[in-house]
Design an enzyme around this catalytic site. Structure first.
Site, PDB file in Angstrom:
ATOM      1  N   GLU A 198     -56.554 -66.635  -0.285  1.00 44.52           N
ATOM      2  CA  GLU A 198     -57.990 -66.714  -0.020  1.00 44.52           C
ATOM      3  C   GLU A 198     -58.404 -68.138   0.313  1.00 44.52           C
ATOM      4  O   GLU A 198     -59.335 -68.360   1.082  1.00 44.52           O
ATOM      5  CB  GLU A 198     -58.763 -66.211  -1.248  1.00 44.52           C
ATOM      6  CG  GLU A 198     -60.262 -66.221  -1.067  1.00 44.52           C
ATOM      7  CD  GLU A 198     -61.000 -65.663  -2.283  1.00 44.52           C
ATOM      8  OE1 GLU A 198     -62.156 -65.242  -2.136  1.00 44.52           O
ATOM      9  OE2 GLU A 198     -60.418 -65.650  -3.384  1.00 44.52           O
ATOM     10  N   GLN A 250     -62.655 -56.222  -2.097  1.00 47.87           N
ATOM     11  CA  GLN A 250     -61.856 -56.760  -3.192  1.00 47.87           C
ATOM     12  C   GLN A 250     -62.471 -56.368  -4.531  1.00 47.87           C
ATOM     13  O   GLN A 250     -63.609 -56.749  -4.823  1.00 47.87           O
ATOM     14  CB  GLN A 250     -61.790 -58.288  -3.072  1.00 47.87           C
ATOM     15  CG  GLN A 250     -60.964 -58.988  -4.134  1.00 47.87           C
ATOM     16  CD  GLN A 250     -60.980 -60.496  -3.934  1.00 47.87           C
ATOM     17  OE1 GLN A 250     -62.001 -61.081  -3.585  1.00 47.87           O
ATOM     18  NE2 GLN A 250     -59.841 -61.139  -4.123  1.00 47.87           N
ATOM     19  N   GLY A 251     -61.744 -55.618  -5.351  1.00 42.31           N
ATOM     20  CA  GLY A 251     -62.238 -55.180  -6.651  1.00 42.31           C
ATOM     21  C   GLY A 251     -61.661 -56.016  -7.780  1.00 42.31           C
ATOM     22  O   GLY A 251     -60.705 -55.600  -8.439  1.00 42.31           O
ATOM     23  N   TYR A 252     -62.244 -57.195  -7.994  1.00 45.47           N
ATOM     24  CA  TYR A 252     -61.788 -58.086  -9.069  1.00 45.47           C
ATOM     25  C   TYR A 252     -62.831 -58.170 -10.190  1.00 45.47           C
ATOM     26  O   TYR A 252     -62.599 -57.739 -11.303  1.00 45.47           O
ATOM     27  CB  TYR A 252     -61.525 -59.490  -8.507  1.00 45.47           C
ATOM     28  CG  TYR A 252     -60.155 -59.711  -7.891  1.00 45.47           C
ATOM     29  CD1 TYR A 252     -59.357 -58.654  -7.472  1.00 45.47           C
ATOM     30  CD2 TYR A 252     -59.669 -61.001  -7.705  1.00 45.47           C
ATOM     31  CE1 TYR A 252     -58.123 -58.871  -6.894  1.00 45.47           C
ATOM     32  CE2 TYR A 252     -58.419 -61.237  -7.127  1.00 45.47           C
ATOM     33  CZ  TYR A 252     -57.656 -60.165  -6.721  1.00 45.47           C
ATOM     34  OH  TYR A 252     -56.419 -60.388  -6.152  1.00 45.47           O
ATOM     35  N   SER A 253     -63.987 -58.754  -9.895  1.00 40.23           N
ATOM     36  CA  SER A 253     -64.979 -59.065 -10.936  1.00 40.23           C
ATOM     37  C   SER A 253     -65.549 -57.795 -11.567  1.00 40.23           C
ATOM     38  O   SER A 253     -65.676 -56.747 -10.928  1.00 40.23           O
ATOM     39  CB  SER A 253     -66.123 -59.890 -10.343  1.00 40.23           C
ATOM     40  OG  SER A 253     -65.666 -61.149  -9.909  1.00 40.23           O
ATOM     41  N   SER A 303     -65.747 -69.532 -10.990  1.00 43.96           N
ATOM     42  CA  SER A 303     -66.793 -70.520 -11.250  1.00 43.96           C
ATOM     43  C   SER A 303     -66.203 -71.910 -11.457  1.00 43.96           C
ATOM     44  O   SER A 303     -65.002 -72.086 -11.717  1.00 43.96           O
ATOM     45  CB  SER A 303     -67.600 -70.122 -12.491  1.00 43.96           C
ATOM     46  OG  SER A 303     -66.788 -70.248 -13.653  1.00 43.96           O
ATOM     47  N   ASN A 304     -67.068 -72.921 -11.366  1.00 49.37           N
ATOM     48  CA  ASN A 304     -66.628 -74.294 -11.613  1.00 49.37           C
ATOM     49  C   ASN A 304     -65.944 -74.428 -12.971  1.00 49.37           C
ATOM     50  O   ASN A 304     -64.917 -75.109 -13.107  1.00 49.37           O
ATOM     51  CB  ASN A 304     -67.838 -75.243 -11.581  1.00 49.37           C
ATOM     52  CG  ASN A 304     -68.207 -75.675 -10.170  1.00 49.37           C
ATOM     53  OD1 ASN A 304     -67.566 -75.279  -9.205  1.00 49.37           O
ATOM     54  ND2 ASN A 304     -69.247 -76.483 -10.062  1.00 49.37           N
ATOM     55  N   GLU A 305     -66.533 -73.791 -13.987  1.00 51.23           N
ATOM     56  CA  GLU A 305     -65.982 -73.919 -15.335  1.00 51.23           C
ATOM     57  C   GLU A 305     -64.562 -73.371 -15.403  1.00 51.23           C
ATOM     58  O   GLU A 305     -63.671 -73.984 -16.009  1.00 51.23           O
ATOM     59  CB  GLU A 305     -66.887 -73.188 -16.336  1.00 51.23           C
ATOM     60  CG  GLU A 305     -68.254 -73.824 -16.535  1.00 51.23           C
ATOM     61  CD  GLU A 305     -69.235 -73.503 -15.417  1.00 51.23           C
ATOM     62  OE1 GLU A 305     -70.346 -74.059 -15.446  1.00 51.23           O
ATOM     63  OE2 GLU A 305     -68.907 -72.699 -14.524  1.00 51.23           O
TER      64      GLU A 305
END
Length: 418
Positions: free
Chosen positions: A267, A149-152, A398-400
C-alpha cells in the site's frame, strides 16, 4: 550508482521525471511513450476527467473514471510491474516510478482500481496459490472486478490485531460474521479482502486468516458513512452468515497477520511517487492563491509555504530510497519501520497543508461557499482539503500506532502498557 535518481524538481515539470542510470535510454523512451499516449488519450470524452477523483473526491465521475481505467487496461497500461505471464509488462522499478509520475503530471483522473491493482494483486503474487492467481489477477488487470479492503473494525481501527470478525469452516465454505468499518468504496466493489479470526479463542496476531469474499451476496449489508465533506466513500460492512469458498484463503489459515502486513507494505509502495506530484500541484496552486490574495506578503505564511516545499522534497527522497530497498532483502523489522515512517511523513505533511490552506484563505475560508461565488453551503477545494486531511493521520494506521511500531519493533523499546 542508484537505480533511481531524485531530480531537482517536485513540481511535476518534465525535468522532474525520475531517470535511470545506464546507456540504453530505455526508460527515457518509456517516459516519452506514456507521456505521448496520455496526451493523445486524455481528450474527447476523457478530457473532462482531468484532475477528478482521489481521497475525499471518489464520488466525482466514478462511472466515467471506471471507463477510463478499462481504456488504460485495453492499451496495456495497468499492472505494469506484474510478470508478463500474469498480464503485466515486467516493468522495472524505475519504469513503474516513471509511469506514476507521468500519470500524475498529466493530471489524469484518480484510478478506481487502486485497491485491486496496487494492494491485492501484489499480495496474490507474493502469497497466493496458482489457482487464486489465475482466478483473480485477470479481473484486476482488465478492471472488470473491483475490490475493497476489510481491515478496520469498530473495536479495532488502527489496531488490526484486535479484529473480532469471525469466520468458521462449514463444509467447503467459510461462514463470516462481524462488522468492518471505514471500508473505502465497499458500495461499488465486487470483492473484499478481509482479515477474519478463524481460530476461536485466539488472540492478537494469532488465529487470523486473509479471506477473499464476494460482496454481492445475502448476508452482507453495506451502509455509507457521511464524512465531514458531505460525501460517503467510506462504509460500514456487516457480515451476517456471509459465505466464501474454503479455498479462498490467501496463505495458510491462521497466517493472516503475515499476509495482511504484506499488503500494507504494498500500500505504501510505488504509487506514492504519483501521490507526491499531486501534493506538489496542490502546494503550487495554494501558493498561487496566496500570491493573488496578498497572503504571500505575510512573512509567516511565506515561510510556512517554503517549509512545505522542503517537506515535499523529504517525502520524495524517502520514498525513492524506500522503494529501492524494498527490492533488496530486508528483515521484517526494517520493512515495518520504513512503511511506518512513510505513513507518518506524508500524512502529517498533507494534514499540515490543509491547515496552511485555511490560514492562507483567512476569514473567507470559514464560509461554506465557493470562493468564486458558488452556491451557499458548497465547499471549495481548499475547505474540502482541510476537512478530509484531518483523517490522513488516522486512516491506514494512526500516528500513534505508527510510532509504536517504530518504537517497539524497530528500536526495541518496551511495549506500551495496555
Amino acid at each position: 550508482m542508484s537505480a533511481i535518481q531524485t531530480s531537482d524538481s517536485v513540481t511535476g515539470t518534465p525535468e522532474g521525471t525520475s531517470t535511470v542510470s545506464g546507456p540504453t535510454g530505455d526508460d527515457r523512451r518509456f517516459a516519452a511513450e506514456i507521456r505521448e499516449w496520455l496526451a493523445e488519450n486524455l481528450e474527447g470524452r476523457f478530457r473532462e476527467l482531468r484532475g477528478l477523483g482521489g481521497p475525499g473526491r471518489e464520488h466525482e465521475a466514478f462511472d466515467e473514471r471506471l471507463e477510463w481505467d478499462r481504456h488504460l487496461a485495453a492499451a496495456g497500461w495497468t499492472c505494469l510491474g506484474w510478470p508478463a505471464r500474469y498480464g503485466g509488462r515486467d516493468a522495472t522499478l524505475a519504469q513503474q516510478v516513471i509511469f506514476h509520475e507521468e500519470y500524475a503530471k498529466a493530471d489524469a483522473p484518480a484510478r478506481v482500481s487502486h485497491l485491486g491493482e496496487e494492494l491485492l494483486g501484489p499480495t496474490l503474487l507474493a502469497f497466493g496459490t496458482e489457482e487464486q492467481k489465475q482466478r483473480f489477477l485477470p479481473g484486476i488487470k482488465t478492471v472488470t472486478e473491483l475490490w475493497c479492503q476489510g481491515y478496520s473494525e469498530p473495536g479495532a481501527g488502527s489496531d488490526l490485531a484486535a479484529v473480532s470478525t469471525s469466520a468458521r469452516l462449514d463444509g467447503d465454505h467459510w461462514v463470516i460474521n462481524g462488522q468492518k468499518i471505514w471500508t473505502s468504496l465497499a458500495h461499488l466493489s465486487d470483492w473484499c479482502f478481509a482479515v477474519c479470526r478463524t481460530e476461536p479463542g485466539s488472540a492478537r496476531h494469532t488465529g487470523l486468516s486473509y479471506l477473499l469474499v464476494p460482496m454481492k451476496q445475502p448476508g452482507i449489508e453495506v451502509r455509507p458513512i457521511v464524512q465531514l465533506t458531505g460525501t460517503s466513500e467510506f462504509n460500514e460492512v456487516f457480515f451476517d452468515g456471509a459465505r466464501t469458498e474454503a479455498g479462498l484463503v490467501v496463505g495458510a489459515p491462521g497466517d493472516g497477520w503475515r499476509v495482511a502486513m504484506g499488503t500494507l507494505t504494498f500500500e505504501r509502495g510505488i504509487s506514492t511517487v504519483g501521490q507526491q506530484i499531486r501534493f506538489a500541484r496542490e502546494l503550487a496552486d495554494l501558493e498561487a492563491v496566496a500570491r493573488s490574495t496578498g497572503a504571500l506578503d505575510d512573512p509567516v505564511l511565506a515561510e510556512r509555504l517554503d517549509r512545505a516545499w522542503v517537506g515535499l522534497r523529504v517525502l520524495r527522497a524517502h520514498a525513492l530510497r524506500t522503494l529501492e530497498s524494498a527490492h533488496e532483502t530486508v528483515d521484517a523489522r526494517t520493512a515495518a519501520g520504513q512503511a511506518s515512517v512513510s505513513k507518518l511523513l506524508w500524512a502529517n505533511w498533507h494534514r499540515g497543508l490543509g491547515e496552511l490552506a485555511m490560514d492562507v484563505l483567512g476569514a473567507p475560508g470559514l464560509l461554506a461557499r465557493d470562493l468564486d461565488g458558488g452556491n451557499p453551503g458548497e465547499l471549495n477545494e481548499w475547505q474540502r482539503l482541510f476537512l478530509f486531511t484531518r483523517a490522513d493521520t488516522i486512516y491506514g494506521g494512526s500516528n500513534e500506532v505508527q510510532r509504536n511500531i517504530i518504537a517497539e519493533r524497530v528500536l526495541g523499546l518496551p511495549r506500551e502498557a495496555r
